[in-house]
Design a protein around this motif. Structure first.
Motif, PDB file in Angstrom:
ATOM      1  N   MET A   1      -7.912   7.010  14.718  1.00  0.00           N
ATOM      2  CA  MET A   1      -9.350   7.394  14.411  1.00  0.00           C
ATOM      3  C   MET A   1      -9.612   7.228  13.011  1.00  0.00           C
ATOM      4  O   MET A   1      -8.781   7.385  12.203  1.00  0.00           O
ATOM      5  N   PRO A   2     -10.900   6.253  12.620  1.00  0.00           N
ATOM      6  CA  PRO A   2     -11.000   6.240  11.343  1.00  0.00           C
ATOM      7  C   PRO A   2     -11.291   7.523  10.483  1.00  0.00           C
ATOM      8  O   PRO A   2     -11.466   8.464  11.056  1.00  0.00           O
ATOM      9  N   ASP A   3     -11.150   7.372   9.209  1.00  0.00           N
ATOM     10  CA  ASP A   3     -11.138   8.436   8.371  1.00  0.00           C
ATOM     11  C   ASP A   3     -12.874   8.847   8.497  1.00  0.00           C
ATOM     12  O   ASP A   3     -13.547   7.966   8.424  1.00  0.00           O
ATOM     13  N   PRO A   4     -13.118  10.139   8.231  1.00  0.00           N
ATOM     14  CA  PRO A   4     -14.468  10.586   8.395  1.00  0.00           C
ATOM     15  C   PRO A   4     -15.216  10.235   6.845  1.00  0.00           C
ATOM     16  O   PRO A   4     -14.525   9.920   5.736  1.00  0.00           O
ATOM     17  N   ILE A   5     -16.379   9.830   6.800  1.00  0.00           N
ATOM     18  CA  ILE A   5     -17.250   9.415   5.666  1.00  0.00           C
ATOM     19  C   ILE A   5     -16.752  10.524   4.573  1.00  0.00           C
ATOM     20  O   ILE A   5     -16.779   9.861   3.341  1.00  0.00           O
ATOM     21  N   SER A   6     -16.840  11.615   4.905  1.00  0.00           N
ATOM     22  CA  SER A   6     -16.944  12.713   3.688  1.00  0.00           C
ATOM     23  C   SER A   6     -15.281  12.519   3.100  1.00  0.00           C
ATOM     24  O   SER A   6     -15.463  12.747   1.997  1.00  0.00           O
ATOM     25  N   GLU A   7     -14.623  12.114   3.761  1.00  0.00           N
ATOM     26  CA  GLU A   7     -13.132  11.947   3.127  1.00  0.00           C
ATOM     27  C   GLU A   7     -13.306  10.679   2.241  1.00  0.00           C
ATOM     28  O   GLU A   7     -12.590  10.780   1.096  1.00  0.00           O
ATOM     29  N   ASP A   8     -14.236   9.580   2.668  1.00  0.00           N
ATOM     30  CA  ASP A   8     -13.920   8.532   1.762  1.00  0.00           C
ATOM     31  C   ASP A   8     -14.805   8.624   0.501  1.00  0.00           C
ATOM     32  O   ASP A   8     -14.344   8.286  -0.490  1.00  0.00           O
ATOM     33  N   LEU A   9     -15.645   9.574   0.522  1.00  0.00           N
ATOM     34  CA  LEU A   9     -16.496   9.970  -0.401  1.00  0.00           C
ATOM     35  C   LEU A   9     -15.666  10.830  -1.563  1.00  0.00           C
ATOM     36  O   LEU A   9     -15.941  10.804  -2.634  1.00  0.00           O
ATOM     37  N   ARG A  10     -14.696  11.426  -1.193  1.00  0.00           N
ATOM     38  CA  ARG A  10     -13.860  12.404  -1.892  1.00  0.00           C
ATOM     39  C   ARG A  10     -12.980  11.448  -2.555  1.00  0.00           C
ATOM     40  O   ARG A  10     -12.314  11.834  -3.738  1.00  0.00           O
ATOM     41  N   GLU A  12     -10.732   8.596  -4.278  1.00  0.00           N
ATOM     42  CA  GLU A  12     -10.823   7.499  -5.627  1.00  0.00           C
ATOM     43  C   GLU A  12     -10.572   6.183  -4.816  1.00  0.00           C
ATOM     44  O   GLU A  12      -9.512   5.795  -4.685  1.00  0.00           O
ATOM     45  N   LEU A  13     -11.703   5.405  -4.971  1.00  0.00           N
ATOM     46  CA  LEU A  13     -11.617   4.088  -4.151  1.00  0.00           C
ATOM     47  C   LEU A  13     -11.825   3.035  -5.275  1.00  0.00           C
ATOM     48  O   LEU A  13     -12.334   3.183  -6.555  1.00  0.00           O
ATOM     49  N   ASP A  14     -11.269   1.827  -4.929  1.00  0.00           N
ATOM     50  CA  ASP A  14     -11.487   0.752  -6.112  1.00  0.00           C
ATOM     51  C   ASP A  14     -12.279  -0.633  -5.131  1.00  0.00           C
ATOM     52  O   ASP A  14     -12.239  -0.444  -3.702  1.00  0.00           O
ATOM     53  N   CYS A  15     -12.693  -1.499  -5.628  1.00  0.00           N
ATOM     54  CA  CYS A  15     -13.390  -2.535  -5.113  1.00  0.00           C
ATOM     55  C   CYS A  15     -12.321  -3.022  -3.777  1.00  0.00           C
ATOM     56  O   CYS A  15     -12.912  -3.546  -2.827  1.00  0.00           O
ATOM     57  N   LEU A  16     -11.042  -3.130  -4.005  1.00  0.00           N
ATOM     58  CA  LEU A  16     -10.368  -3.614  -2.717  1.00  0.00           C
ATOM     59  C   LEU A  16     -10.262  -2.917  -1.686  1.00  0.00           C
ATOM     60  O   LEU A  16      -9.750  -3.188  -0.557  1.00  0.00           O
ATOM     61  N   SER A  17     -10.604  -1.523  -1.957  1.00  0.00           N
ATOM     62  CA  SER A  17     -10.736  -0.668  -0.892  1.00  0.00           C
ATOM     63  C   SER A  17     -11.652  -1.036   0.195  1.00  0.00           C
ATOM     64  O   SER A  17     -11.669  -0.769   1.507  1.00  0.00           O
ATOM     65  N   LEU A  18     -12.750  -1.991  -0.086  1.00  0.00           N
ATOM     66  CA  LEU A  18     -13.806  -2.519   0.783  1.00  0.00           C
ATOM     67  C   LEU A  18     -12.851  -3.273   1.750  1.00  0.00           C
ATOM     68  O   LEU A  18     -13.462  -3.333   2.862  1.00  0.00           O
ATOM     69  N   LEU A  19     -11.729  -3.915   1.618  1.00  0.00           N
ATOM     70  CA  LEU A  19     -11.069  -4.644   2.636  1.00  0.00           C
ATOM     71  C   LEU A  19     -10.857  -3.671   3.713  1.00  0.00           C
ATOM     72  O   LEU A  19     -10.935  -4.111   5.003  1.00  0.00           O
ATOM     73  N   GLU A  20     -10.315  -2.524   3.457  1.00  0.00           N
ATOM     74  CA  GLU A  20      -9.986  -1.606   4.409  1.00  0.00           C
ATOM     75  C   GLU A  20     -10.904  -0.828   5.092  1.00  0.00           C
ATOM     76  O   GLU A  20     -11.369  -0.921   6.340  1.00  0.00           O
ATOM     77  N   SER A  21     -12.176  -0.661   4.411  1.00  0.00           N
ATOM     78  CA  SER A  21     -13.324   0.092   4.910  1.00  0.00           C
ATOM     79  C   SER A  21     -14.151  -0.813   5.810  1.00  0.00           C
ATOM     80  O   SER A  21     -14.691  -0.211   6.889  1.00  0.00           O
ATOM     81  N   PHE A  22     -14.254  -2.158   5.477  1.00  0.00           N
ATOM     82  CA  PHE A  22     -15.318  -3.091   6.448  1.00  0.00           C
ATOM     83  C   PHE A  22     -14.349  -3.544   7.431  1.00  0.00           C
ATOM     84  O   PHE A  22     -14.957  -3.857   8.479  1.00  0.00           O
ATOM     85  N   HIS A  23     -13.167  -3.570   7.249  1.00  0.00           N
ATOM     86  CA  HIS A  23     -12.452  -4.461   8.387  1.00  0.00           C
ATOM     87  C   HIS A  23     -11.116  -3.731   9.015  1.00  0.00           C
ATOM     88  O   HIS A  23     -10.517  -4.458   9.584  1.00  0.00           O
ATOM     89  N   GLY A  24     -10.873  -2.456   8.316  1.00  0.00           N
ATOM     90  CA  GLY A  24      -9.580  -1.842   8.635  1.00  0.00           C
ATOM     91  C   GLY A  24      -8.375  -2.475   8.348  1.00  0.00           C
ATOM     92  O   GLY A  24      -7.189  -2.502   8.994  1.00  0.00           O
ATOM     93  N   LEU A  25      -8.317  -3.581   7.103  1.00  0.00           N
ATOM     94  CA  LEU A  25      -7.078  -4.301   6.884  1.00  0.00           C
ATOM     95  C   LEU A  25      -6.217  -3.329   6.329  1.00  0.00           C
ATOM     96  O   LEU A  25      -6.522  -2.158   5.727  1.00  0.00           O
ATOM     97  N   LYS A  26      -4.872  -3.599   6.222  1.00  0.00           N
ATOM     98  CA  LYS A  26      -3.880  -2.995   5.787  1.00  0.00           C
ATOM     99  C   LYS A  26      -3.410  -3.298   4.320  1.00  0.00           C
ATOM    100  O   LYS A  26      -3.947  -4.247   3.686  1.00  0.00           O
ATOM    101  N   GLU A  27      -2.530  -2.600   3.786  1.00  0.00           N
ATOM    102  CA  GLU A  27      -1.966  -2.761   2.605  1.00  0.00           C
ATOM    103  C   GLU A  27      -1.427  -4.253   2.297  1.00  0.00           C
ATOM    104  O   GLU A  27      -1.746  -4.743   1.365  1.00  0.00           O
ATOM    105  N   LEU A  28      -0.779  -4.847   3.372  1.00  0.00           N
ATOM    106  CA  LEU A  28      -0.255  -6.038   3.243  1.00  0.00           C
ATOM    107  C   LEU A  28      -1.259  -7.194   3.120  1.00  0.00           C
ATOM    108  O   LEU A  28      -1.148  -7.867   2.279  1.00  0.00           O
ATOM    109  N   ASP A  29      -2.473  -6.758   3.776  1.00  0.00           N
ATOM    110  CA  ASP A  29      -3.662  -7.710   3.765  1.00  0.00           C
ATOM    111  C   ASP A  29      -4.093  -7.681   2.317  1.00  0.00           C
ATOM    112  O   ASP A  29      -4.513  -8.589   1.660  1.00  0.00           O
ATOM    113  N   ARG A  30      -4.235  -6.517   1.635  1.00  0.00           N
ATOM    114  CA  ARG A  30      -4.770  -6.359   0.456  1.00  0.00           C
ATOM    115  C   ARG A  30      -3.710  -7.239  -0.517  1.00  0.00           C
ATOM    116  O   ARG A  30      -4.280  -7.817  -1.349  1.00  0.00           O
TER     117      ARG A  30
END
Length: 134
Positions: A1-10, A12-30
């Motif tokens: 199950m994807p993380d809830p939006i409220s968790e994403d807002l809490r 600390e994200l960086d611009c590469l977090s978009l890879l996971e947020s938009f496409h569910g990519l993994k750490e290796l993909d990053r």
């Protein structure tokens, strides 16, 4: 199950977090994305595997996920004596950012529509619950 939006807002994200947020990519993909972004030249899957310290087949799966997400491009290099191999590079930054912005706008519009539907659906039940017919 994807993380809830409220968790994403809490978080600390960086611009590469978009890879996971938009496409569910993994750490290796990053890691593969960063390896390609840091390289002056396009890389083969073997070279990518060497940079991220993974087997070629594992690196290939990450490359495939990044290709499907539209973050990288594949180019064919032909040998003079026949045959070819593929190299990979990060797609144009503006094109990737524009696509993420388009997806965000679409998501935002869809969520707005669902919130409106929620209001309409449950406003009637709220009225009925507070003012039952006698």
């Amino acid at each position: 199950m994807p993380d809830p939006i409220s968790e994403d807002l809490r978080e600390e994200l960086d611009c590469l977090s978009l890879l996971e947020s938009f496409h569910g990519l993994k750490e290796l993909d990053r890691q593969v994305f960063v390896a390609l972004a840091d390289s002056e030249d396009p890389l083969t899957v073997k070279e990518i595997g060497d940079v991220v310290d993974r087997e070629r087949s594992t690196a290939y799966r990450a490359v495939q996920r990044l290709l499907e997400a539209g973050y990288i491009q594949k180019e064919q290099v032909n040998y003079e004596e026949g045959g070819y191999y593929h190299v990979y590079r990060v797609d144009e930054t503006e094109a990737v950012a524009d696509e993420m912005q388009r997806m965000l706008n679409d998501w935002y519009a869809k969520m707005g529509q669902l919130i409106d539907e929620f209001r309409e659906e449950y406003a009637d039940q709220e009225t009925t619950a507070t003012h039952p017919e006698q």
